[in-house]
Design a protein around this motif. Structure first.
Motif, PDB file in Angstrom:
ATOM      1  N   HIS A  78     113.920 -41.535  29.158  1.00 20.80           N
ATOM      2  CA  HIS A  78     112.575 -41.630  28.602  1.00 20.80           C
ATOM      3  C   HIS A  78     111.514 -41.824  29.688  1.00 20.80           C
ATOM      4  O   HIS A  78     111.812 -42.290  30.778  1.00 20.80           O
ATOM      5  CB  HIS A  78     112.478 -42.821  27.652  1.00 20.80           C
ATOM      6  CG  HIS A  78     113.320 -42.669  26.442  1.00 20.80           C
ATOM      7  ND1 HIS A  78     114.652 -43.022  26.437  1.00 20.80           N
ATOM      8  CD2 HIS A  78     113.032 -42.186  25.216  1.00 20.80           C
ATOM      9  CE1 HIS A  78     115.144 -42.771  25.244  1.00 20.80           C
ATOM     10  NE2 HIS A  78     114.191 -42.261  24.481  1.00 20.80           N
ATOM     11  N   GLU A  79     110.306 -41.505  29.327  1.00 18.92           N
ATOM     12  CA  GLU A  79     109.122 -41.904  30.084  1.00 18.92           C
ATOM     13  C   GLU A  79     108.391 -42.884  29.183  1.00 18.92           C
ATOM     14  O   GLU A  79     108.037 -42.559  28.050  1.00 18.92           O
ATOM     15  CB  GLU A  79     108.202 -40.729  30.400  1.00 18.92           C
ATOM     16  CG  GLU A  79     106.926 -41.175  31.089  1.00 18.92           C
ATOM     17  CD  GLU A  79     105.956 -40.039  31.381  1.00 18.92           C
ATOM     18  OE1 GLU A  79     104.872 -40.325  31.917  1.00 18.92           O
ATOM     19  OE2 GLU A  79     106.258 -38.877  31.058  1.00 18.92           O
ATOM     20  N   PHE A  80     108.197 -44.101  29.673  1.00 14.51           N
ATOM     21  CA  PHE A  80     107.475 -45.118  28.923  1.00 14.51           C
ATOM     22  C   PHE A  80     106.051 -45.178  29.466  1.00 14.51           C
ATOM     23  O   PHE A  80     105.831 -45.543  30.624  1.00 14.51           O
ATOM     24  CB  PHE A  80     108.178 -46.467  29.030  1.00 14.51           C
ATOM     25  CG  PHE A  80     109.560 -46.436  28.434  1.00 14.51           C
ATOM     26  CD1 PHE A  80     109.732 -46.507  27.065  1.00 14.51           C
ATOM     27  CD2 PHE A  80     110.670 -46.309  29.239  1.00 14.51           C
ATOM     28  CE1 PHE A  80     111.003 -46.452  26.503  1.00 14.51           C
ATOM     29  CE2 PHE A  80     111.945 -46.253  28.699  1.00 14.51           C
ATOM     30  CZ  PHE A  80     112.113 -46.329  27.327  1.00 14.51           C
ATOM     31  N   LEU A  81     105.109 -44.787  28.638  1.00 15.53           N
ATOM     32  CA  LEU A  81     103.712 -44.698  29.043  1.00 15.53           C
ATOM     33  C   LEU A  81     103.121 -46.087  29.273  1.00 15.53           C
ATOM     34  O   LEU A  81     103.376 -47.011  28.499  1.00 15.53           O
ATOM     35  CB  LEU A  81     102.920 -43.940  27.984  1.00 15.53           C
ATOM     36  CG  LEU A  81     103.490 -42.563  27.605  1.00 15.53           C
ATOM     37  CD1 LEU A  81     102.676 -41.955  26.479  1.00 15.53           C
ATOM     38  CD2 LEU A  81     103.524 -41.646  28.810  1.00 15.53           C
ATOM     39  N   ASN A  82     102.353 -46.216  30.347  1.00 13.06           N
ATOM     40  CA  ASN A  82     101.685 -47.476  30.701  1.00 13.06           C
ATOM     41  C   ASN A  82     102.653 -48.641  30.869  1.00 13.06           C
ATOM     42  O   ASN A  82     102.314 -49.782  30.570  1.00 13.06           O
ATOM     43  CB  ASN A  82     100.603 -47.821  29.669  1.00 13.06           C
ATOM     44  CG  ASN A  82      99.537 -46.764  29.611  1.00 13.06           C
ATOM     45  OD1 ASN A  82      98.988 -46.366  30.634  1.00 13.06           O
ATOM     46  ND2 ASN A  82      99.260 -46.270  28.431  1.00 13.06           N
ATOM     47  N   ASP A  83     103.864 -48.367  31.371  1.00 14.19           N
ATOM     48  CA  ASP A  83     104.847 -49.415  31.603  1.00 14.19           C
ATOM     49  C   ASP A  83     105.314 -49.412  33.057  1.00 14.19           C
ATOM     50  O   ASP A  83     106.379 -49.928  33.392  1.00 14.19           O
ATOM     51  CB  ASP A  83     106.047 -49.220  30.658  1.00 14.19           C
ATOM     52  CG  ASP A  83     106.996 -50.417  30.678  1.00 14.19           C
ATOM     53  OD1 ASP A  83     106.489 -51.561  30.714  1.00 14.19           O
ATOM     54  OD2 ASP A  83     108.211 -50.211  30.657  1.00 14.19           O
ATOM     55  N   GLY A  84     104.520 -48.813  33.936  1.00  8.62           N
ATOM     56  CA  GLY A  84     104.870 -48.752  35.346  1.00  8.62           C
ATOM     57  C   GLY A  84     104.444 -50.015  36.082  1.00  8.62           C
ATOM     58  O   GLY A  84     103.923 -50.943  35.473  1.00  8.62           O
ATOM     59  N   PRO A  85     104.631 -50.026  37.391  1.00  4.13           N
ATOM     60  CA  PRO A  85     104.308 -51.220  38.179  1.00  4.13           C
ATOM     61  C   PRO A  85     102.806 -51.479  38.315  1.00  4.13           C
ATOM     62  O   PRO A  85     102.395 -52.605  38.577  1.00  4.13           O
ATOM     63  CB  PRO A  85     104.932 -50.928  39.535  1.00  4.13           C
ATOM     64  CG  PRO A  85     104.987 -49.449  39.617  1.00  4.13           C
ATOM     65  CD  PRO A  85     105.207 -48.971  38.217  1.00  4.13           C
ATOM     66  N   LYS A  86     101.995 -50.444  38.129  1.00  2.34           N
ATOM     67  CA  LYS A  86     100.530 -50.593  38.201  1.00  2.34           C
ATOM     68  C   LYS A  86      99.916 -50.137  36.885  1.00  2.34           C
ATOM     69  O   LYS A  86     100.489 -49.294  36.181  1.00  2.34           O
ATOM     70  CB  LYS A  86      99.956 -49.761  39.356  1.00  2.34           C
ATOM     71  CG  LYS A  86     100.411 -50.214  40.710  1.00  2.34           C
ATOM     72  CD  LYS A  86      99.818 -49.357  41.791  1.00  2.34           C
ATOM     73  CE  LYS A  86     100.347 -49.778  43.150  1.00  2.34           C
ATOM     74  NZ  LYS A  86      99.926 -48.858  44.204  1.00  2.34           N
ATOM     75  N   ARG A  87      98.757 -50.655  36.585  1.00  3.83           N
ATOM     76  CA  ARG A  87      98.042 -50.303  35.351  1.00  3.83           C
ATOM     77  C   ARG A  87      97.877 -48.786  35.238  1.00  3.83           C
ATOM     78  O   ARG A  87      97.482 -48.118  36.187  1.00  3.83           O
ATOM     79  CB  ARG A  87      96.679 -50.964  35.333  1.00  3.83           C
ATOM     80  CG  ARG A  87      95.863 -50.682  34.092  1.00  3.83           C
ATOM     81  CD  ARG A  87      94.514 -51.355  34.142  1.00  3.83           C
ATOM     82  NE  ARG A  87      94.641 -52.780  33.906  1.00  3.83           N
ATOM     83  CZ  ARG A  87      94.463 -53.342  32.714  1.00  3.83           C
ATOM     84  NH1 ARG A  87      94.147 -52.599  31.687  1.00  3.83           N
ATOM     85  NH2 ARG A  87      94.587 -54.641  32.575  1.00  3.83           N
ATOM     86  N   GLY A  88      98.237 -48.252  34.092  1.00 10.03           N
ATOM     87  CA  GLY A  88      98.091 -46.826  33.834  1.00 10.03           C
ATOM     88  C   GLY A  88      99.268 -45.959  34.272  1.00 10.03           C
ATOM     89  O   GLY A  88      99.318 -44.787  33.943  1.00 10.03           O
ATOM     90  N   GLN A  89     100.224 -46.523  35.016  1.00  6.22           N
ATOM     91  CA  GLN A  89     101.378 -45.746  35.465  1.00  6.22           C
ATOM     92  C   GLN A  89     102.473 -45.756  34.397  1.00  6.22           C
ATOM     93  O   GLN A  89     102.628 -46.727  33.656  1.00  6.22           O
ATOM     94  CB  GLN A  89     101.971 -46.314  36.756  1.00  6.22           C
ATOM     95  CG  GLN A  89     101.172 -45.977  37.979  1.00  6.22           C
ATOM     96  CD  GLN A  89     101.870 -46.466  39.237  1.00  6.22           C
ATOM     97  OE1 GLN A  89     102.461 -47.546  39.269  1.00  6.22           O
ATOM     98  NE2 GLN A  89     101.792 -45.672  40.289  1.00  6.22           N
TER      99      GLN A  89
END
Length: 92
Positions: A78-89
């Motif tokens: 999956h790609e989890f939207l807005n769940d990266g290490p920085k805001r918006g990633q």
């Protein structure tokens, strides 16, 4: 690079050597080690793909896209939207 095995342990989760992660089925380039980061999930985590056509995506539910190899269609997770290490990633 199909990494969805709890039984044998995930060999690439804590692997941070420089390089390119490719599809286990066809060898298509998917992710770069430069986009990899530590995450609490049991799978490797990446912020972006190597190429625009590295993966194909379809919405599975709000905030989560089902991700497959852009060449052969092998399921990658999956790609989890807005769940990266920085805001918006995103997190792959």
């Amino acid at each position: 690079l199909s990494f969805c095995s709890f039984l044998g342990g995930e060999v690439f989760k804590d692997h941070f050597q420089p390089g390119i992660y490719v599809c286990a089925k066809c060898g298509h380039e998917l992710f770069s080690s430069h986009a990899k980061y530590k995450h609490s999930s049991p799978w490797p985590a990446f912020t972006e793909t190597v190429h625009e056509d590295s993966v194909s995506k379809r919405e599975e539910r709000p905030g989560a896209l089902k991700v497959s190899c852009g060449k052969c269609g092998n399921g990658l997770g999956h790609e989890f939207l807005n769940d990266g290490p920085k805001r918006g990633q995103s997190r792959f």
